[in-house]
Design an enzyme around this catalytic site. Sequence first.
Site, PDB file in Angstrom:
ATOM      1  N   ASN A   1       0.844  -1.192   0.000  1.00  0.00           N
ATOM      2  CA  ASN A   1       0.000   0.000   0.000  1.00  0.00           C
ATOM      3  C   ASN A   1       0.880   1.242   0.000  1.00  0.00           C
ATOM      4  OD1 ASN A   1       0.579   0.670   2.887  1.00  0.00           O
ATOM      5  ND2 ASN A   1      -0.513  -1.267   3.224  1.00  0.00           N
ATOM      6  N   ARG A   2       0.256   2.402  -0.004  1.00  0.00           N
ATOM      7  CA  ARG A   2       0.986   3.669  -0.169  1.00  0.00           C
ATOM      8  C   ARG A   2       1.352   4.333   1.151  1.00  0.00           C
ATOM      9  NH1 ARG A   2      -3.024   3.719  -4.219  1.00  0.00           N
ATOM     10  NH2 ARG A   2      -2.178   3.731  -6.336  1.00  0.00           N
TER      11      ARG A   2
END
Length: 403
Positions: free
Chosen positions: A210-211
């Site tokens: 994920n970011r």
Amino acid sequence: MALEGKKIAVYVTGGIASYKVASFVRLLIKAKAEVRVAMTTAATNFISPLTMATVSKNPVLTNFNNAEQRGEFIPHIEIARWADLSIVIPATADIIGKMANGIADDLVSSALTATAKNKFIVPAMNDEMWDNPAVQRNVHQLKIDGIHVMEPATGFLAEGYAGKGRMPEPQQVLDWIGNQMNDQPFRGIKVLVTAGGTQEPIDPVRFIGNRSSGKMGIALAENAALQGADVTLIAGMVTVDLPTNIKVIRIQTFAELQTKLMEEFPQNDVLIMAAAVSDYHVEQSDDQKIKADANQQVQLTLKRNPNLLRMLGNQKHRQILVGFAAETDHLLQNATTELEDKKVEMIVANDVSRNDIGFGSDQNAGYILQPHREPIKVAKASKKVFAQKILNEIQKLIRKEEG
């Protein structure tokens, strides 16, 4: 005395009040602290390094060249990591501006930039310099950054008239620092924080992730440590530097995070789950790299990971458990469901679909939710400020528990 046994770095900058610092260092020694002194070049024009070395009973750092001659090739990092707390006295407008803006152009400013633990600033300057809007902006920024700033005294200035800007007397400074050290709401509290994203391997070179940048969790860990907490940070994949003044445990996958949480959670008083944890893992990851030329399509079967918040909520014993709800729609509705579903004391909800406050941003905004209370709306602010608002609510829960 709060300073007994503490390792204290004293940074002297170039103001006329430098002559008072020798007496101040003597008071620290009398309080049974271990003291090391670093001086700017300007400070050495007001008081000699020999004087400060004599009263501190340690060699004095003045510049990189002198430090290298003694074999200390990275002196600013060494003293920054050595010190339990750092005191800038007297603090000129110049050093205040450098600290507020991350400028590191000499040994003293470099060491202060590298210092993550408690910092105390004792300003001393002309009253008109102190009132200058730029100086006040810099002072305000230092306070936002969690640095303690003492108000200068009003009295006779070097220019020959009375005004605000005079350095307080050494005993007053010592008493102020002692009070600041005692006024640490998390002293004696063990806090466990998770930060960053987890990564689930597809093969040895690919993963599902994920970011998350880890900035929110790191801000929480650093702020709690500044307020006296014994902090352990479990960090996944982050895009920023990790703190050097607290215990850090590195993990990569959900399974590793789960293992470390089970080990650490029972011995902590507070757990703040700020990490962006993978909801799924690849049921059967490959031991070898999947060759793109030989596979026009690759099918992955994703298996749901257990919910760590729910698991820990069922296991906790008087601990305060704080979760995060990173949502892209129906923020309050989804976060309220999370709060009701898990046995947690608090859910922090934020909208990660927004570029200005989402993953990787230095800003955040959202809501703090607690059972049987109206949500607390937190306006857009730096993640350090957002972290402090969360910690303020945790402090209230701790006081309620102690009561």
